[in-house]
Scaffold this motif. Sequence first.
Motif, PDB file in Angstrom:
ATOM      1  N   UNK A  68      -5.007 -42.044 -44.102  1.00 33.23           N
ATOM      2  CA  UNK A  68      -6.005 -42.473 -43.110  1.00 33.23           C
ATOM      3  C   UNK A  68      -5.917 -43.973 -42.852  1.00 33.23           C
ATOM      4  N   UNK A  69      -5.745 -44.755 -43.907  1.00 38.45           N
ATOM      5  CA  UNK A  69      -5.673 -46.212 -43.760  1.00 38.45           C
ATOM      6  C   UNK A  69      -4.516 -46.603 -42.847  1.00 38.45           C
ATOM      7  N   UNK A  70      -3.362 -46.001 -43.063  1.00 36.46           N
ATOM      8  CA  UNK A  70      -2.189 -46.324 -42.246  1.00 36.46           C
ATOM      9  C   UNK A  70      -2.378 -45.829 -40.814  1.00 36.46           C
ATOM     10  N   UNK A  71      -2.863 -44.610 -40.669  1.00 40.98           N
ATOM     11  CA  UNK A  71      -2.982 -44.002 -39.339  1.00 40.98           C
ATOM     12  C   UNK A  71      -4.000 -44.740 -38.473  1.00 40.98           C
ATOM     13  N   UNK A  72      -5.086 -45.231 -39.096  1.00 36.64           N
ATOM     14  CA  UNK A  72      -6.149 -45.863 -38.323  1.00 36.64           C
ATOM     15  C   UNK A  72      -6.052 -47.386 -38.280  1.00 36.64           C
ATOM     16  N   UNK A  76       7.910 -45.083 -36.063  1.00 28.26           N
ATOM     17  CA  UNK A  76       8.217 -43.935 -35.204  1.00 28.26           C
ATOM     18  C   UNK A  76       7.375 -42.719 -35.573  1.00 28.26           C
ATOM     19  N   UNK A  77       7.164 -42.507 -36.872  1.00 26.94           N
ATOM     20  CA  UNK A  77       6.378 -41.359 -37.309  1.00 26.94           C
ATOM     21  C   UNK A  77       4.940 -41.456 -36.818  1.00 26.94           C
ATOM     22  N   UNK A  78       4.314 -42.600 -36.992  1.00 17.56           N
ATOM     23  CA  UNK A  78       2.924 -42.764 -36.561  1.00 17.56           C
ATOM     24  C   UNK A  78       2.811 -42.653 -35.044  1.00 17.56           C
ATOM     25  N   UNK A  79       3.770 -43.232 -34.326  1.00 18.61           N
ATOM     26  CA  UNK A  79       3.750 -43.146 -32.861  1.00 18.61           C
ATOM     27  C   UNK A  79       3.881 -41.699 -32.406  1.00 18.61           C
ATOM     28  N   UNK A  80       4.734 -40.943 -33.087  1.00 20.86           N
ATOM     29  CA  UNK A  80       4.934 -39.535 -32.735  1.00 20.86           C
ATOM     30  C   UNK A  80       3.673 -38.721 -33.004  1.00 20.86           C
ATOM     31  N   UNK A  81       3.027 -38.973 -34.134  1.00 28.89           N
ATOM     32  CA  UNK A  81       1.800 -38.246 -34.470  1.00 28.89           C
ATOM     33  C   UNK A  81       0.703 -38.526 -33.452  1.00 28.89           C
ATOM     34  N   UNK A  82       0.596 -39.778 -33.018  1.00 31.54           N
ATOM     35  CA  UNK A  82      -0.435 -40.131 -32.041  1.00 31.54           C
ATOM     36  C   UNK A  82      -0.095 -39.596 -30.654  1.00 31.54           C
ATOM     37  N   UNK A  83       1.192 -39.587 -30.332  1.00 28.37           N
ATOM     38  CA  UNK A  83       1.613 -39.049 -29.031  1.00 28.37           C
ATOM     39  C   UNK A  83       1.296 -37.566 -28.926  1.00 28.37           C
ATOM     40  N   UNK A  84       1.485 -36.854 -30.031  1.00 26.95           N
ATOM     41  CA  UNK A  84       1.200 -35.417 -30.054  1.00 26.95           C
ATOM     42  C   UNK A  84      -0.287 -35.132 -30.192  1.00 26.95           C
ATOM     43  N   UNK A  85      -1.075 -36.190 -30.414  1.00 26.74           N
ATOM     44  CA  UNK A  85      -2.509 -36.057 -30.640  1.00 26.74           C
ATOM     45  C   UNK A  85      -2.798 -35.067 -31.761  1.00 26.74           C
ATOM     46  N   UNK A  86      -2.027 -35.196 -32.816  1.00 28.31           N
ATOM     47  CA  UNK A  86      -2.206 -34.333 -33.976  1.00 28.31           C
ATOM     48  C   UNK A  86      -3.576 -34.600 -34.604  1.00 28.31           C
ATOM     49  N   UNK A  87      -4.286 -33.567 -35.025  1.00 26.81           N
ATOM     50  CA  UNK A  87      -5.574 -33.773 -35.692  1.00 26.81           C
ATOM     51  C   UNK A  87      -5.445 -34.765 -36.841  1.00 26.81           C
ATOM     52  N   UNK A  88      -6.449 -35.603 -36.979  1.00 28.72           N
ATOM     53  CA  UNK A  88      -6.369 -36.696 -37.956  1.00 28.72           C
ATOM     54  C   UNK A  88      -6.107 -36.181 -39.366  1.00 28.72           C
ATOM     55  N   UNK A 145      -2.084 -36.315 -43.774  1.00 29.81           N
ATOM     56  CA  UNK A 145      -1.302 -35.595 -44.788  1.00 29.81           C
ATOM     57  C   UNK A 145       0.188 -35.844 -44.591  1.00 29.81           C
ATOM     58  N   UNK A 146       0.638 -35.820 -43.349  1.00 31.84           N
ATOM     59  CA  UNK A 146       2.049 -36.075 -43.063  1.00 31.84           C
ATOM     60  C   UNK A 146       2.436 -37.475 -43.531  1.00 31.84           C
ATOM     61  N   UNK A 147       1.591 -38.448 -43.238  1.00 35.25           N
ATOM     62  CA  UNK A 147       1.878 -39.833 -43.630  1.00 35.25           C
ATOM     63  C   UNK A 147       1.868 -39.975 -45.146  1.00 35.25           C
ATOM     64  N   UNK A 148       0.870 -39.390 -45.789  1.00 32.16           N
ATOM     65  CA  UNK A 148       0.777 -39.469 -47.248  1.00 32.16           C
ATOM     66  C   UNK A 148       1.986 -38.826 -47.909  1.00 32.16           C
ATOM     67  N   UNK A 149       2.404 -37.677 -47.400  1.00 34.27           N
ATOM     68  CA  UNK A 149       3.571 -36.993 -47.966  1.00 34.27           C
ATOM     69  C   UNK A 149       4.828 -37.854 -47.840  1.00 34.27           C
ATOM     70  N   UNK A 150       4.961 -38.539 -46.723  1.00 32.22           N
ATOM     71  CA  UNK A 150       6.135 -39.404 -46.527  1.00 32.22           C
ATOM     72  C   UNK A 150       6.126 -40.563 -47.521  1.00 32.22           C
TER      73      UNK A 150
END
Length: 261
Positions: A170-174, A219-231, A236-241
């Motif tokens: 969440x910290x990274x994504x937001x 690139x990963x964060x930009x892709x997640x936001x472009x797809x409007x993936x649920x937060x 979880x995707x970011x944490x796993x990476x």
Amino acid sequence: MGYNIDWIFPRLRHPSNFWHLASTVTIAAVGLFSKIVTVWLNKTKVYNGHILRNALDNKPAAIPILTVSNHHSCFDDPGIWGYLPFSIVCNHNRIRWALAAHDICFTNKYHSLFFMAGKCIPVIRGAGVYQAAVDFCIEKLAQGDWVHIFPEGRVNMTKEQLRFKWGIGRIIYESPVLPIIVPIWHEGMDTVLPNYPPYILQLRKKVTINIGQPIDLKDLVAKLKEKQMPEAEARKVITDRIQEEMMILRQKTEYLHVESR
């Protein structure tokens, strides 16, 4: 019910002149102590230490830094920062903000004041990703500061592979500005301060600190936001990476620790 920490966050958001003075003294004393114990009294070997130093010295003011590391001992922080120059480790304007368990570090007013001066943020374990401590970390990154996180969420005394807490996702994504994410793995800090009584600092122990290359999630964060993936899914995707990168660094560090003399 534990000690009420609600008063702490307004104080940290609007620090007084007394806090700046207390923090200056506390950070200088703790920084010197960590350098004495980690560098001078124990056999610490640091690999790629220039990576974090260069990031701290050369980053633009608006770009934040997020460091992540394993958690094997209560001395990990401040111990792992002992290798940094005095201009960083003893400087309250430059040293990290760090999450600290509220039920250990913030149990009464006096403990709270000390850890506040040490730029620690009280996190309530089990309270989830939407809590004041996580919000505060995001705010500090937005200001271009350095924040440190132990994503295992507790001292991992058994050194098993724990699932990282999703708060880091969440910290990274937001974060309004994507931070420079620097992974750190260390071995041997639990021999400097054992996790069992009588909890006495030891001398001449072998410690290995390995600073990894910054993890590029642009690139990963930009892709997640472009797809409007649920937060919830995105974090979880970011944490796993982050965990994947940390496990690679762990293998390298464990090898270096065994091979070093």
